[in-house]
Design an enzyme around this catalytic site. Structure first.
Site, mmCIF file in Angstrom:
data_model
loop_
_atom_site.group_PDB
_atom_site.id
_atom_site.type_symbol
_atom_site.label_atom_id
_atom_site.label_comp_id
_atom_site.label_asym_id
_atom_site.label_seq_id
_atom_site.Cartn_x
_atom_site.Cartn_y
_atom_site.Cartn_z
ATOM 1 N N SER A 63 -31.804 -0.798 26.558
ATOM 2 C CA SER A 63 -32.469 -1.412 25.400
ATOM 3 C C SER A 63 -33.475 -0.453 24.773
ATOM 4 C CB SER A 63 -33.199 -2.685 25.829
ATOM 5 O OG SER A 63 -32.333 -3.550 26.524
HETATM 6 N N1 SAH Z 1 -31.474 -3.897 31.508
HETATM 7 C C1 SAH Z 1 -30.539 -2.795 31.270
HETATM 8 C C2 SAH Z 1 -29.743 -2.974 29.997
HETATM 9 C C3 SAH Z 1 -28.711 -3.998 30.148
HETATM 10 S S1 SAH Z 1 -27.371 -4.017 28.997
HETATM 11 C C4 SAH Z 1 -31.241 -1.467 31.267
HETATM 12 O O1 SAH Z 1 -32.472 -1.423 31.337
HETATM 13 O O2 SAH Z 1 -30.541 -0.440 31.226
HETATM 14 C C5 SAH Z 1 -26.702 -5.573 29.506
HETATM 15 C C6 SAH Z 1 -26.060 -5.554 30.876
HETATM 16 O O3 SAH Z 1 -25.734 -6.887 31.223
HETATM 17 C C7 SAH Z 1 -24.767 -4.764 30.946
HETATM 18 O O4 SAH Z 1 -24.880 -3.794 31.953
HETATM 19 C C8 SAH Z 1 -23.719 -5.815 31.308
HETATM 20 O O5 SAH Z 1 -22.706 -5.324 32.153
HETATM 21 C C9 SAH Z 1 -24.569 -6.852 32.013
HETATM 22 N N2 SAH Z 1 -24.027 -8.214 32.088
HETATM 23 C C10 SAH Z 1 -23.310 -8.890 31.154
HETATM 24 N N3 SAH Z 1 -22.987 -10.126 31.612
HETATM 25 C C11 SAH Z 1 -23.507 -10.223 32.866
HETATM 26 C C12 SAH Z 1 -23.493 -11.242 33.854
HETATM 27 N N4 SAH Z 1 -22.902 -12.427 33.667
HETATM 28 N N5 SAH Z 1 -24.130 -10.996 35.036
HETATM 29 C C13 SAH Z 1 -24.740 -9.809 35.267
HETATM 30 N N6 SAH Z 1 -24.776 -8.814 34.368
HETATM 31 C C14 SAH Z 1 -24.159 -9.005 33.176
#
Ligand code: SAH
Length: 225
Positions: A63
């Site tokens: 993000s």
């Molecule tokens: N917080 C992260 C950015 C996350 S991007 C950072 O600091 O880098 C969103 C993430 O959510 C992705 O990696 C995606 O694979 C994950 N995601 C999507 N659906 C999900 C679910 N149901 N459970 C766990 N993770 C999930």
């Protein structure tokens, strides 16, 4: 002369965070400390401190710094709160929450990303637990949580999160359509009432799972690694 990563990070904090209303000194200190460039793929390192989200691996993104800081500020972590993050991705947001003193479990649905987040966190000395699971249903076996942060967006707030939130707790995350979402804060008062406030528009990847988006419905949104 080119700026060092430390100089770029300091400038990120002043120009993107302090200048735009992030005031919590502990959040600012955490953003000054964690080396964001270690959490992005080598080919994007030069952009690690730019004012935007960046692609990481397997279609996920890290993000925008302002969004990471806003969510951390809204969570109000003082130290020791049992915290659940959904969407570990690179582990960067998790590192910021650990810096703030959260007792953190972070859940990621993509196995190889969970491994990357785990590595990145260990390498920097953070002992958050990283689990590979569908975090759209929270983590019932570890509930209740004092804080819940989801960094992928569901169409509506998963009921599981409110159910798994302790009284006095806070949930933060983006809720809305695929195109645009609203950053939402939910507070559970000590007597169990649920309050909800919105903090403006944002754009996140979809939360895919039982209480999020159906993977099949998302087939129009193909992503590239
Ligand atoms: N917080 C992260 C950015 C996350 S991007 C950072 O600091 O880098 C969103 C993430 O959510 C992705 O990696 C995606 O694979 C994950 N995601 C999507 N659906 C999900 C679910 N149901 N459970 C766990 N993770 C999930």
């Amino acid at each position: 002369m080119r700026e060092t990563y430390e100089e770029l990070r300091e400038r990120m904090v002043r120009e993107q965070l302090e200048a735009r209303g992030i005031t919590d000194p502990r959040v600012l200190a955490a953003m000054r400390k964690v080396p964001r460039h270690h959490f992005v793929p080598r080919r994007h390192r030069a952009f690690a401190y730019d004012d935007c989200a960046l692609p990481i691996w397997f279609g996920a993104t890290i993000s925008q710094p302002l969004m990471v800081a806003m969510m951390a500020e809204l969570l109000r972590i003082e130290g020791g709160e049992k915290t659940l993050e959904i969407g570990a991705g690179s582990g960067y947001q998790a590192a910021i929450l650990c810096e703030l003193g959260a007792n953190l479990i972070t859940v990621e649905r993509v196995p190889r990303l969970a491994a990357i987040a785990q590595n990145n966190l260990r390498r920097h000395g953070y002992d958050a637990r990283v689990l590979c699971a569908d975090g759209s249903i929270g983590l019932p076996e570890e509930a209740p949580f004092d804080r819940i942060l989801f960094t992928a967006s569901p169409p509506k707030m998963p009921k599981a999160y409110e159910d798994q939130l302790a009284p006095g707790g806070r949930i933060v995350g983006p809720v809305g359509s695929r195109a645009v979402q609203e950053l939402v804060l939910v507070e559970k008062t000590p007597d169990g009432r649920v309050l909800r406030r919105e903090y403006g528009g944002c754009q996140f990847l979809p939360l895919v799972g039982e209480q999020g988006w159906d993977e099949k419905e998302l087939s129009n949104y193909r992503w590239e690694e």
